[in-house]
Design a protein around this motif. Structure first.
Motif, short mmCIF file in Angstrom:
data_model
loop_
_atom_site.label_atom_id
_atom_site.label_comp_id
_atom_site.label_asym_id
_atom_site.label_seq_id
_atom_site.Cartn_x
_atom_site.Cartn_y
_atom_site.Cartn_z
N LEU A 145 0.82 -1.20 0.00
CA LEU A 145 0.00 0.00 0.00
C LEU A 145 0.86 1.26 0.00
CD1 LEU A 145 -3.07 0.80 0.35
CD2 LEU A 145 -2.54 1.06 2.77
N SER A 201 -1.71 3.74 -8.74
CA SER A 201 -2.61 4.07 -7.63
C SER A 201 -2.03 5.19 -6.78
CB SER A 201 -2.85 2.85 -6.74
OG SER A 201 -3.53 1.83 -7.42
N ASN A 227 -2.52 6.71 -2.84
CA ASN A 227 -3.06 6.39 -1.53
C ASN A 227 -2.70 7.48 -0.53
OD1 ASN A 227 -3.97 3.71 -2.36
ND2 ASN A 227 -1.80 3.16 -2.38
N HIS A 280 -8.14 5.94 -1.64
CA HIS A 280 -7.46 5.12 -2.66
C HIS A 280 -8.05 5.45 -4.03
CE1 HIS A 280 -5.69 1.65 -4.67
NE2 HIS A 280 -6.89 1.36 -5.13
N GLU A 298 -7.37 4.46 -8.14
CA GLU A 298 -6.65 3.60 -9.09
C GLU A 298 -6.98 4.03 -10.51
OE1 GLU A 298 -5.99 -1.16 -10.12
OE2 GLU A 298 -7.62 -0.51 -8.80
N SER A 307 -12.21 5.55 -7.43
CA SER A 307 -11.84 6.18 -6.17
C SER A 307 -12.73 5.66 -5.05
CB SER A 307 -11.96 7.70 -6.26
OG SER A 307 -11.06 8.23 -7.21
#
Length: 430
Positions: free
Chosen positions: A10, A313, A315, A334, A336, A344
């Motif tokens: 992440l 992505s 984050n 998040h 992508e 989202s």
């Protein structure tokens, strides 16, 4: 979750509390399904104390079709850990490994469901239908280290460098796709483009003139190993800022920022055309009066290599901890960027850490049409010798029975993660 080594995927600035060794098939399997229409409540309805499908005559067509977007989207990500390890040095945390990654996107025209539901006369435009898939092997090395102590807080940064080997890339796009339905006949037409590149393709045997034959696929091990000619690179970058004696944590990261260059030696590109008609059943012979033709031939476009980007992505996270870090309240944003669409979501979580080797999380993700009562759960057990992580998101608490089978209601997306690794070294000192 502090003990899980999944957290490093992440954000590379988030290191686990211990080093680890991960083994094939056991130590890391992740599945992510996201879409904008495949919700059970869109396809199952209650009628006379029973549950029926959307195609049942009691379900109004406008009610069913009104729940669907003009273009449906389904995305599936798969991530399997082949081998990995992480360890602490005096100044930083290092990790390296090999993953098998796959990303698949499908778009569907709403008119496909109009055909299934109404079966009425009319012209149905199916042109928004497309498919894109990419699979590759990822070799990575990452580093996480504390770079500054400001007195009021500390800053930790992380970076992960990845070398990529492309396994298969395939896409189907439609230039024209429609169906005409009347009381006398059904006709259809398809014109589109197929592009494929991968280690199992053999254009030298499977392309004769402009025709593509079944010999295009070759599963011989020597052929596959000699056909690894598609390479790329990617990087993950992240940072975490801790404040108020570690009570407040702020983090940001960009992951999978990269590309794959697909070789012209394993590339095919073809035009697809098809026509179909159906005029009914001949009552004298009992045979259908129908015909159709389909062709798949190499396009006139000069065969060449091409480049695809990964699903990048972004984050952003924040967490506030109380009771000496035993309970934390988190929020995670998040986003992508997929093949033709960005997704989202915002996740709220309550995190429990009763001991330094056990943690659990309950969460709810906010995004389009995700209703209350759909939760996420995760459990991480990480004593000295073992590291077990189990997590799932978008789990509905409401179920209906269809044909005596319990079916999750309001389920539209799904995340599943499982990992069983072996811990190394001591926990990181705070």
């Amino acid at each position: 979750m502090e003990g899980s080594y999944f957290r490093n995927e992440l954000n590379p600035a988030l290191a686990p509390t211990r080093g680890y060794i991960s083994l094939p098939a056991l130590s890391g399997v992740g599945v992510n399904l996201s879409n904008n229409f495949l919700s059970i409540d869109n396809f199952l309805y209650k009628h006379n104390d029973k549950v029926v499908t959307a195609l049942h005559s009691s379900v109004d067509a406008d009610k069913f079709l009104g729940c669907l977007p003009q273009t449906g989207f389904v995305g599936v990500n798969l991530n399997t850990n082949i081998l990995g390890a992480g360890f602490y040095t005096k100044k930083s945390f290092w990790n390296f490994g090999i993953n098998l990654r796959s990303s698949n996107d499908l778009t569907l025209s709403k008119d496909i469901f109009k055909v299934l539901k109404s079966l009425g006369n009319g012209h149905y435009d199916l042109n928004n239908t497309s498919f894109n898939s990419s699979s590759y092997i990822e070799l990575y090395v990452g580093n996480t280290r504390k770079v500054a102590d400001f007195g009021f807080g500390t800053l930790t940064t992380g970076a992960k460098v990845k070398i990529l080997a492309g396994i298969l890339n395939a896409s189907v796009t439609t230039d024209q796709m429609y169906a005409d339905i009347s009381s006398e006949s059904v006709t259809g037409n398809l014109q589109g483009t197929l592009r494929a590149n991968g280690v199992i393709l053999d254009p030298t045997k499977g392309v004769v003139g402009k025709e593509i034959t079944e010999d295009i696929l070759c599963y011989d091990v020597n052929h596959i190993l000699g056909n690894i000619k598609n390479f790329g690179a990617a990087i993950d970058l992240g940072a975490e800022l801790t404040l108020l004696d570690d009570q407040l944590r702020l983090s940001a990261a960009v992951t999978d920022l990269g590309f794959i260059k697909w070789s012209k030696a394993t590339h095919i590109e073809a035009e697809a055309t098809g026509n179909f008609y159906y005029n009914g059943i001949n009552l004298d012979t009992g045979e259908a009066d129908s015909d159709g033709s389909a062709e798949l031939y190499m396009s006139d476009i000069k065969k060449a290599g091409y480049t695809t980007r990964l699903n990048c992505s972004l984050n952003f996270g924040a967490e506030y901890n109380i009771l000496n870090n035993h309970i934390g309240f988190g929020v995670l944003s998040h986003t992508e960027f997929r093949h033709k669409k960005s997704l989202s979501e915002l996740t709220l979580s309550v995190n429990f850490r009763p001991t330094n080797w056990l943690s659990a999380t309950v969460s709810h993700t906010l995004f389009s049409r995700n209703k209350l009562g759909i939760l996420g759960f995760a459990l991480n057990v990480h004593p000295k010798g073992i590291n077990l992580f189990v997590g799932a998101d978008y789990l509905p608490m409401k179920y209906v029975r269809y044909e005596n089978i319990p079916v999750p209601y309001n389920l539209k997306s799904l995340n599943l993660y499982f990992g069983l690794g072996f811990n190394l070294g001591k926990a990181k000192e705070s």
